[in-house]
Design an enzyme around this catalytic site. Structure first.
Site, short mmCIF file in Angstrom:
data_model
loop_
_atom_site.label_atom_id
_atom_site.label_comp_id
_atom_site.label_asym_id
_atom_site.label_seq_id
_atom_site.Cartn_x
_atom_site.Cartn_y
_atom_site.Cartn_z
N CYS A 173 0.85 -1.18 0.00
CA CYS A 173 0.00 0.00 0.00
C CYS A 173 0.89 1.24 0.00
O CYS A 173 2.00 1.23 0.51
CB CYS A 173 -0.94 0.08 1.19
SG CYS A 173 -2.05 -1.30 1.33
N ARG A 192 4.18 -0.74 -4.75
CA ARG A 192 3.95 -1.25 -3.40
C ARG A 192 2.58 -1.89 -3.22
O ARG A 192 2.31 -2.54 -2.22
CB ARG A 192 4.10 -0.12 -2.39
CG ARG A 192 5.47 0.51 -2.43
CD ARG A 192 5.59 1.52 -1.34
NE ARG A 192 5.73 0.87 -0.07
CZ ARG A 192 6.84 0.79 0.61
NH1 ARG A 192 7.93 1.32 0.11
NH2 ARG A 192 6.90 0.19 1.78
N TRP A 236 -3.05 -2.67 -1.48
CA TRP A 236 -2.83 -4.12 -1.61
C TRP A 236 -3.75 -4.72 -0.55
O TRP A 236 -3.51 -4.60 0.64
CB TRP A 236 -1.37 -4.46 -1.32
CG TRP A 236 -1.02 -5.90 -1.52
CD1 TRP A 236 -0.60 -6.49 -2.67
CD2 TRP A 236 -1.03 -6.93 -0.52
NE1 TRP A 236 -0.36 -7.82 -2.45
CE2 TRP A 236 -0.62 -8.12 -1.14
CE3 TRP A 236 -1.37 -6.98 0.83
CZ2 TRP A 236 -0.52 -9.33 -0.48
CZ3 TRP A 236 -1.27 -8.19 1.50
CH2 TRP A 236 -0.85 -9.34 0.84
N ASN A 271 -2.12 2.32 5.76
CA ASN A 271 -1.29 1.15 5.46
C ASN A 271 -1.17 0.34 6.75
O ASN A 271 -0.95 0.94 7.81
CB ASN A 271 0.13 1.56 5.05
CG ASN A 271 0.17 2.26 3.72
OD1 ASN A 271 -0.82 2.33 3.01
ND2 ASN A 271 1.33 2.79 3.38
N GLY A 272 -1.24 -0.96 6.67
CA GLY A 272 -1.10 -1.79 7.87
C GLY A 272 -2.39 -2.54 8.15
O GLY A 272 -3.26 -2.66 7.29
N GLU A 316 15.40 -19.68 -6.01
CA GLU A 316 15.13 -18.31 -6.47
C GLU A 316 14.65 -18.31 -7.93
O GLU A 316 13.76 -17.55 -8.30
CB GLU A 316 16.41 -17.48 -6.29
CG GLU A 316 16.39 -16.08 -6.87
CD GLU A 316 15.32 -15.15 -6.28
OE1 GLU A 316 14.65 -15.53 -5.31
OE2 GLU A 316 15.14 -14.05 -6.82
N LYS A 373 11.11 -16.76 -9.12
CA LYS A 373 10.99 -15.71 -10.14
C LYS A 373 9.92 -16.10 -11.16
O LYS A 373 9.09 -15.28 -11.54
CB LYS A 373 12.31 -15.47 -10.89
CG LYS A 373 13.37 -14.71 -10.17
CD LYS A 373 13.09 -13.23 -9.97
CE LYS A 373 12.36 -12.99 -8.72
NZ LYS A 373 12.90 -12.84 -7.45
N GLU A 410 6.43 -15.92 -9.61
CA GLU A 410 5.99 -14.55 -9.31
C GLU A 410 5.49 -13.82 -10.55
O GLU A 410 4.45 -13.18 -10.50
CB GLU A 410 7.17 -13.73 -8.74
CG GLU A 410 7.49 -14.02 -7.31
CD GLU A 410 8.70 -13.22 -6.83
OE1 GLU A 410 8.60 -12.60 -5.78
OE2 GLU A 410 9.74 -13.22 -7.52
N HIS A 438 13.74 -38.45 -4.74
CA HIS A 438 12.87 -38.76 -3.59
C HIS A 438 11.47 -38.19 -3.78
O HIS A 438 10.75 -37.99 -2.81
CB HIS A 438 13.49 -38.21 -2.30
CG HIS A 438 14.82 -38.82 -1.99
ND1 HIS A 438 14.97 -40.14 -1.64
CD2 HIS A 438 16.07 -38.30 -2.03
CE1 HIS A 438 16.25 -40.40 -1.45
NE2 HIS A 438 16.94 -39.30 -1.69
N LYS A 470 5.53 -5.22 -3.32
CA LYS A 470 6.99 -5.09 -3.21
C LYS A 470 7.44 -5.17 -1.76
O LYS A 470 8.47 -5.74 -1.45
CB LYS A 470 7.40 -3.74 -3.81
CG LYS A 470 8.88 -3.47 -3.81
CD LYS A 470 9.55 -4.29 -4.86
CE LYS A 470 11.05 -4.26 -4.78
NZ LYS A 470 11.63 -5.49 -5.35
C1 G6P Z 1 7.88 -9.44 -1.03
C2 G6P Z 1 8.50 -9.10 -2.37
C3 G6P Z 1 9.73 -9.98 -2.61
C4 G6P Z 1 10.71 -9.83 -1.46
C5 G6P Z 1 10.05 -10.11 -0.12
C6 G6P Z 1 10.95 -9.71 1.04
O1 G6P Z 1 7.33 -10.71 -1.07
O2 G6P Z 1 7.56 -9.29 -3.41
O3 G6P Z 1 10.36 -9.60 -3.81
O4 G6P Z 1 11.77 -10.72 -1.64
O5 G6P Z 1 8.86 -9.34 0.02
O6 G6P Z 1 11.15 -8.32 0.99
P1 G6P Z 1 12.36 -7.57 1.61
O7 G6P Z 1 12.09 -6.12 1.31
O8 G6P Z 1 12.33 -7.85 3.07
O9 G6P Z 1 13.59 -8.05 0.97
#
Ligand code: G6P
Length: 609
Positions: A2, A27, A75, A101-102, A482, A486, A489, A505, A604
């Protein structure tokens, strides 16, 4: 998660707010809204489900006569992301508008009390109770009404409130969700992220937790919720606007992937000490004694940062011989973790605001660990609350899926391992070689990125598949995780990362001719084992996309496609092997027509639990 922006005293309030929202959209982006007070003293609200662009189109040439307003990009947590639930939210008489926000955790009980007192609720949000609570407490002083309301609230908040009853002020308050006031000629701005206001000012004051501010067009006052007057600390921020614009790239993500050559140079600049074969990390200087004495490190993070932390765990154990526990922050905080007397915890976070990481760090600190931060955003909450740490210098990362921050985190963890290694078990000669290998990494990153077209072609061949498997071992196992993350996501394709040897396994049951398997098979100590895993995939007709070390001709005979990366030492390979993963995910998402910088349902910075 947000975004909030507000403006007071400036002309063209609506366009300042819309532009601010666009900068914040990374965000949260499922709905957006704006509230202004016009010259007749009425609050006018426009809201839309969807992106800020939809709101902008909706309001078109709307130019109310106003110089005060607040806006929000959402969000969703409580209540669907529709127009009704979008912020700003209002009280019964439409005289108070609020963005938040929150999460208000006790909203259920507050709602019941307020409903019993005759308040009428229109939305499914937790936030709306706060607008009604302020209405309930209002006795001619908005600042006091907000303060009193917040004393009733459990949870986290960054809020901005306006009222037609006092149209000359914005009240903001923070607990767990960042907020800043920006000084701008002829007015003031407020924002949850300075990206929203850098077009207008570089002078900001950050609020701390449990602080509340009254902002008018030419001044402001800050107090704590408990009525202690706060002396503001003005800071000059150094955001280069170019860094938060796409600069000719079709997506921020592609721009950020391509920035990695420079970012890695920035993350090591001034930090390599070839003379002594070690790293120089000023932010850890004060903790030298504890770093020498500790026999346990804890690395805490979420999402991509957690995976970078996993690599850090491997690298530090290898180079420094210290036991490392890498933990999901969200698990750590609730599992009653054992923290040893001399444990040191590193909280790793791009944004420095992730709620779980912050809470885990506080828990580690409560239990006696020295807490250090590895953050990107300067001045973020984790950076401020930790006792020291290292900035990764990746610059603003706008694409929701993290790329350059991951690489910079991995590099910083390598530097930490070098520093700790040299304090313990690593010889001078080994240290010097490490320094040299690190210095070569930016150029090697560039050479992998130059191969983007070949990865694009592979992406085209497999973009219609619905499942992918990613395999890696040792330092490259977290890279497989990772890579799979990606892909999930940004292209919404199901992908699983696995330690290569574990495939037999379970995941091997999934392999058939439809299944692409991305295997990191670089020439490290487990190379021959990984070749064996490739054979196992091929025997079941799976399609193998191998990431291999350049000049490896053996692998050509086994894999369907090979993407080469230059040679380096084992612990630095993740900085190279992750690049094809990022590009593959990016090009598959392009082929599938996905919203790359703002993937559905993600945000984000996750400032709620
Ligand atoms: C969210 C983002 C990710 C990020 C994660 C942790 O899920 O979409 O890209 O890795 O938060 O965020 P940070 O700011 O703590 O690295």
């Amino acid at each position: 998660m947000c975004g909030i922006v507000g403006s007071i005293g400036k002309e063209d309030t609506v366009s300042i707010l819309i532009k601010g929202l666009k900068r914040l959209e990374y965000r949260g982006y499922d709905s957006a809204g704006i509230a202004v007070i016009d010259q007749k003293g009425l609050i006018l609200v426009e809201k839309r489900a969807g992106k800020v662009k939809d709101l902008e189109n909706e309001i078109g040439e709307w130019k109310p006569d106003t110089n005060i307003g607040i806006a929000h990009t959402r969000w969703a947590t409580h209540g669907e992301p529709n127009e009704l639930n979008a912020h700003p939210l209002m009280d019964c008489k439409n005289r108070i508008a609020l963005v938040h926000n929150g999460i208000i955790e006790n909203y259920g009980s507050l709602k019941k009390i307020l409903a019993d007192r005759g308040h009428f609720f229109r939305t499914e949000t937790d936030t709306e109770v706060l607008a009604h609570l302020i209405e309930e407490f209002y006795e001619g002083n908005l600042f006091e009404a907000v303060r009193q309301s917040l004393q009733e609230v459990e949870g986290t908040y960054g809020i901005a409130v306006i009222s037609s009853l006092e149209p000359d002020k914005i009240i903001i308050a923070r607990h767990g969700s960042p907020l800043a006031i920006g000084h701008s000629g002829g007015g003031m701005l407020v924002a949850s992220d300075t990206a929203a206001i850098v077009d207008h000012t570089n002078k900001v004051v950050y609020l701390e937790d449990r602080e509340i501010a009254q902002v008018s067009k030419d001044n402001y006052k800050i107090e704590t919720i408990e009525k202690v007057i706060v002396t503001p600390k003005l800071q000059i921020i150094e955001t280069d606007i170019k860094k938060i614009e796409k600069g000719g790239y079709s997506h921020f993500m592609l721009k950020e992937i391509n920035e990695q050559t420079q970012i890695i140079k920035d993350s090591i600049r001034g930090r390599l000490d070839r003379e002594s074969g070690t790293a120089r990390l000023d932010g850890l200087d004060r903790h030298k004694k504890q770093l020498i004495e500790t026999d346990n490190l804890i690395i805490l993070g979420c999402g991509t940062s957690y995976y970078a932390g996993l690599i850090g765990g491997y690298v530090i154990e290898r180079n420094a011989g210290i036991q490392v526990n890498v933990e999901y922050a969200s698990e750590f905080r609730y599992k009653n973790p054992v923290v040893r007397k001399n444990s040191i915890a590193f909280a790793i976070s791009q944004s420095g605001e992730t709620a779980d990481t912050l809470a885990a760090m506080r828990e580690a600190s409560r239990k006696g660990a020295v807490c250090l931060g590895i953050c990107n955003v300067v001045g973020s909450t984790i950076a401020r609350e930790s006792e020291g740490g290292v900035y990764i210098h990746a610059g603003p990362e706008i694409g929701v899926a993290s790329t350059k921050a991951f690489s910079a985190q991995v590099m910083v963890l390598n530097l930490i391992s070098l520093l700790l290694g040299r304090m313990r078990i690593m010889s001078y000669d080994e240290g010097k070689i490490y320094v040299d290998r690190i210095s070569e990494i930016p150029q090697k990153i560039k050479s992998v990125l130059d191969e983007a077209d070949c990865i694009k072609e592979i992406a085209k061949l497999y973009s219609d598949r619905n499942n992918f498997l990613y395999l890696g071992r040792g330092f490259n196992f977290p890279v497989a995780l990772e890579g799979a993350l990606k892909l999930k996501e940004i292209s919404y394709v199901h992908a699983e990362g696995y330690p290569a040897a574990e495939m037999k396994h379970g995941p091997i049951a999934l392999i058939d001719k439809e299944m692409p398997v991305v295997v990191i098979a670089i020439k490290d100590s487990v190379y021959s084992k990984v070749l064996g895993n490739i054979e196992e995939v091929k025997a079941r007709k799976g399609k193998v996309i191998a990431i291999a070390t350049e000049k490896d001709s053996e692998i050509q005979k086994k894999a369907d496609h090979v993407i080469y990366v230059p040679e380096t030492i084992d612990s630095l390979y993740p900085l190279l092997t992750v690049l094809p993963m990022q590009l593959l995910a990016y090009y598959i998402a392009v082929e599938r027509g996905c919203s790359i910088d703002q993937p559905r349902n993600l945000a984000k910075s996750v400032t709620v639990e």
